[in-house]
Design a protein around this motif. Sequence first.
Motif, short mmCIF file in Angstrom:
data_model
loop_
_atom_site.label_atom_id
_atom_site.label_comp_id
_atom_site.label_asym_id
_atom_site.label_seq_id
_atom_site.Cartn_x
_atom_site.Cartn_y
_atom_site.Cartn_z
N ARG A 258 -3.77 4.37 2.13
CA ARG A 258 -3.87 4.38 0.67
C ARG A 258 -5.26 4.78 0.19
O ARG A 258 -5.41 5.57 -0.72
CB ARG A 258 -3.51 2.99 0.14
CG ARG A 258 -3.82 2.73 -1.31
CD ARG A 258 -3.09 3.61 -2.29
NE ARG A 258 -1.66 3.42 -2.20
CZ ARG A 258 -0.80 4.13 -2.89
NH1 ARG A 258 -1.22 5.05 -3.73
NH2 ARG A 258 0.49 3.95 -2.74
N TYR A 259 -6.29 4.21 0.79
CA TYR A 259 -7.64 4.38 0.23
C TYR A 259 -8.54 5.37 0.96
O TYR A 259 -9.52 5.84 0.39
CB TYR A 259 -8.34 3.02 0.15
CG TYR A 259 -7.68 2.12 -0.86
CD1 TYR A 259 -7.79 2.38 -2.21
CD2 TYR A 259 -6.93 1.03 -0.45
CE1 TYR A 259 -7.18 1.56 -3.14
CE2 TYR A 259 -6.31 0.20 -1.38
CZ TYR A 259 -6.44 0.48 -2.72
OH TYR A 259 -5.83 -0.33 -3.63
N PHE A 260 -8.28 5.66 2.23
CA PHE A 260 -9.19 6.52 2.97
C PHE A 260 -8.58 7.86 3.37
O PHE A 260 -9.24 8.87 3.40
CB PHE A 260 -9.69 5.82 4.24
CG PHE A 260 -10.48 4.58 3.97
CD1 PHE A 260 -11.41 4.54 2.96
CD2 PHE A 260 -10.30 3.45 4.74
CE1 PHE A 260 -12.14 3.39 2.70
CE2 PHE A 260 -11.03 2.30 4.49
CZ PHE A 260 -11.94 2.28 3.48
N TRP A 261 -7.30 7.86 3.74
CA TRP A 261 -6.71 9.04 4.36
C TRP A 261 -6.04 9.95 3.33
O TRP A 261 -6.12 11.16 3.44
CB TRP A 261 -5.71 8.59 5.40
CG TRP A 261 -5.31 9.63 6.38
CD1 TRP A 261 -5.84 10.88 6.55
CD2 TRP A 261 -4.29 9.51 7.35
NE1 TRP A 261 -5.22 11.53 7.55
CE2 TRP A 261 -4.26 10.71 8.07
CE3 TRP A 261 -3.41 8.51 7.69
CZ2 TRP A 261 -3.36 10.93 9.10
CZ3 TRP A 261 -2.53 8.73 8.72
CH2 TRP A 261 -2.51 9.92 9.42
N ARG A 262 -5.37 9.36 2.35
CA ARG A 262 -4.62 10.13 1.36
C ARG A 262 -5.55 10.91 0.45
O ARG A 262 -6.62 10.44 0.09
CB ARG A 262 -3.78 9.18 0.51
CG ARG A 262 -2.34 9.46 0.56
CD ARG A 262 -1.61 8.46 -0.23
NE ARG A 262 -2.08 8.55 -1.63
CZ ARG A 262 -1.41 8.12 -2.65
NH1 ARG A 262 -0.26 7.54 -2.48
NH2 ARG A 262 -1.87 8.23 -3.86
N PHE B 74 0.80 -1.21 0.00
CA PHE B 74 0.00 0.00 0.00
C PHE B 74 0.85 1.27 0.00
O PHE B 74 0.32 2.37 -0.10
CB PHE B 74 -0.95 0.00 1.20
CG PHE B 74 -1.86 -1.18 1.21
CD1 PHE B 74 -2.90 -1.27 0.32
CD2 PHE B 74 -1.64 -2.23 2.09
CE1 PHE B 74 -3.74 -2.38 0.31
CE2 PHE B 74 -2.47 -3.34 2.09
CZ PHE B 74 -3.52 -3.41 1.20
N LEU B 75 2.15 1.14 0.11
CA LEU B 75 3.02 2.31 0.18
C LEU B 75 3.61 2.70 -1.17
O LEU B 75 4.15 3.78 -1.30
CB LEU B 75 4.15 2.05 1.18
CG LEU B 75 3.71 1.79 2.61
CD1 LEU B 75 4.92 1.54 3.50
CD2 LEU B 75 2.90 2.95 3.15
N SER B 76 3.55 1.83 -2.15
CA SER B 76 4.20 2.09 -3.43
C SER B 76 3.19 1.97 -4.58
O SER B 76 2.25 1.19 -4.50
CB SER B 76 5.33 1.08 -3.64
OG SER B 76 5.89 1.24 -4.92
N ASP B 77 3.44 2.75 -5.63
CA ASP B 77 2.61 2.66 -6.83
C ASP B 77 3.24 1.74 -7.88
O ASP B 77 2.69 1.57 -8.95
CB ASP B 77 2.39 4.04 -7.44
CG ASP B 77 1.39 4.85 -6.67
OD1 ASP B 77 0.52 4.23 -6.03
OD2 ASP B 77 1.47 6.09 -6.69
#
Length: 99
Positions: free
Chosen positions: A91-95, A19-22
């Motif tokens: 990744r999905y809620f906070w960013r 979840f930290l990298s694209d």
Amino acid sequence: MLEIILLCGLAALAANLPFLSDRVGFVLPPDVLKMNFGWRLLELVLLYLAVGVVARVLEARVSTVQPQHWWFYVATAALFIVMAWPGFVWRYFWRKPGL
């Protein structure tokens, strides 16, 4: 005792890495292949298996490896998914979108 603490830290880090990298597989840039949840789930499973191999090697160094049944793997997979919760939330809620 130190091995157990290091293994738990490694598991927590490995659970959050997808979840930290694209990048797909931490290698392919986002331009080559679009990173979606399916790729993150595959990376999560592969990292779970990698941490399991490390744990098995550490156990073999200390004593004989104990045979495990299917419920052991279900319980450890559930714990690994719970450890991935902070990365998932980030990744999905906070960013903010687009970051």
